[in-house]
Scaffold this active site. Structure first.
Site, short mmCIF file in Angstrom:
data_model
loop_
_atom_site.label_atom_id
_atom_site.label_comp_id
_atom_site.label_asym_id
_atom_site.label_seq_id
_atom_site.Cartn_x
_atom_site.Cartn_y
_atom_site.Cartn_z
CG ASP A 1 -24.08 42.50 -27.55
OD1 ASP A 1 -24.35 43.34 -26.68
OD2 ASP A 1 -24.23 42.72 -28.77
CD GLU A 2 -20.62 47.34 -26.18
OE1 GLU A 2 -19.75 48.06 -26.70
OE2 GLU A 2 -21.85 47.50 -26.36
#
Length: 346
Positions: A94-95
């Protein structure tokens, strides 16, 4: 991405929207993998035990993780990034860091580009992302956490030093709870306090990391965005439903973790030289033991033997065990040139 796992669950199951949701196991030994923003208002956080999470938020709704779905959505978002730059360094599902100094659409403003990416993520996934825009990785990471959820924050070159100066050290990416406490004991509570220390002083108290702390206190970070960043370690761990008391129980508990890592090594053709065993007692005390081989370990029997020997070195244990983990580091690709193009000096 904002509360990524929990947001995917709320997107896919409308009955969860607007409610406090935790992704993870709801049992007595469960752990929260992600918490929705509704749950965070009660103090529920990732890596918190499910028991404590339920005490903080009795109405908390637990859902089982669906990692294959999260991976699919992450790949979809990565494809959006690739429309703007090939320089993408994933940190997790997610990053990611993006270097947009030279970008595919030729957009001059990094802020405008970040807003466009955020909008495209919302349109294609029905999820929100937050963006940090700055001139180095350290500041971009700080900025990305500054206005969550669905936010954007920009730190310009002339603002970097002042921004870092006013931040508490525990807000610095890479400064964990234990390190922050050590800094507090030394009278270092803000970025400005950190900046006033010499590099020699910080290295004396924090070792090699002291040099990094010295630089980031000046808002300096020269690390490039590395699209092909080599993974440094791989691990697997398990929190058991009931505490383990005997060596035989612990060996049996380690076998699935050994199998899990060995499947990864076999699938990727990447093997490690250093084996680490992690033991968490039922009072949450953590012990680790490591051993390195001269060459990458490519024999499963040898891998298992090293794991069991490291476990036995801790006996007798003062208390029963609630968690065991195994990791491999000093990784090496056994097929380093396959499918890779070499950079030749012309």
């Amino acid at each position: 991405m904002d509360a990524f796992f929990a947001s995917v669950e709320q997107r896919d199951f409308p009955e969860l929207r607007g409610k406090p949701v935790a992704v993870g196991g709801s049992g007595e030994r469960g752990v929260v993998a992600a918490a929705s923003y509704e749950a965070r208002t009660f103090g529920v956080r990732s890596a918190m035990s499910s028991r404590i999470a339920k005490q903080k938020c009795p109405q908390l709704i637990f859902t089982k993780p669906r990692f294959e779905v999260y991976k699919q959505v992450s790949s979809q978002i990565r494809n959006i990034f690739a429309e703007y730059t090939p320089l993408i360094e994933p940190l997790s599902l997610d990053e990611a860091y993006l270097d947009v100094t030279e970008n595919i659409p030729g957009i001059v403003s990094a802020t405008k580009l970040a807003l466009e990416i955020k909008q495209k993520i919302r349109e294609q996934t029905n999820l929100t992302a937050s963006a940090g825009v700055s001139y180095n990785k350290f500041l971009a990471k700080l900025a990305s956490d500054y206005r969550k959820p669905d936010g954007i924050f920009v730190i310009k070159p002339e603002e970097g030093a002042a921004f870092v100066a006013q931040l508490p050290v525990e807000k610095f990416h890479g400064v964990g709870r234990v390190t922050a406490l050590r800094m507090h004991e030394l009278g270092i509570r803000t970025g400005l306090d950190l900046r006033q220390q010499t590099e020699a002083f910080l290295r004396q108290h924090f070792g090699k990391a002291g040099g990094h702390y010295f630089r980031i206190a000046q808002a300096q970070d020269d690390r490039p965005v590395e699209p092909d960043r080599i993974r440094k370690s791989v691990g697997s761990e398990n929190t058991f439903i009931a505490d383990l008391d005997t060596l035989a129980e612990m060996q049996a508990g380690l076998l699935p973790l050994i199998d899990d890592l060995w499947r990864w090594c076999h699938r990727t053709s990447v093997y490690g030289r250093t084996v680490t065993v992690k033991i968490k007692l039922n009072d949450f005390q953590i012990m680790t033991r490591s051993r390195s081989a001269l060459l990458p370990i490519r024999n499963r029997a040898m891998f298992e033997q090293m794991v069991f020997e490291l476990l036995e070195e801790n006996f007798p244990l003062a208390k029963p065990v609630r968690l065991l983990g195994v990791s491999l580091s000093n990784l090496e690709d056994s097929q380093p040139y396959e499918g890779k193009q070499l950079a030749l000096p012309f």
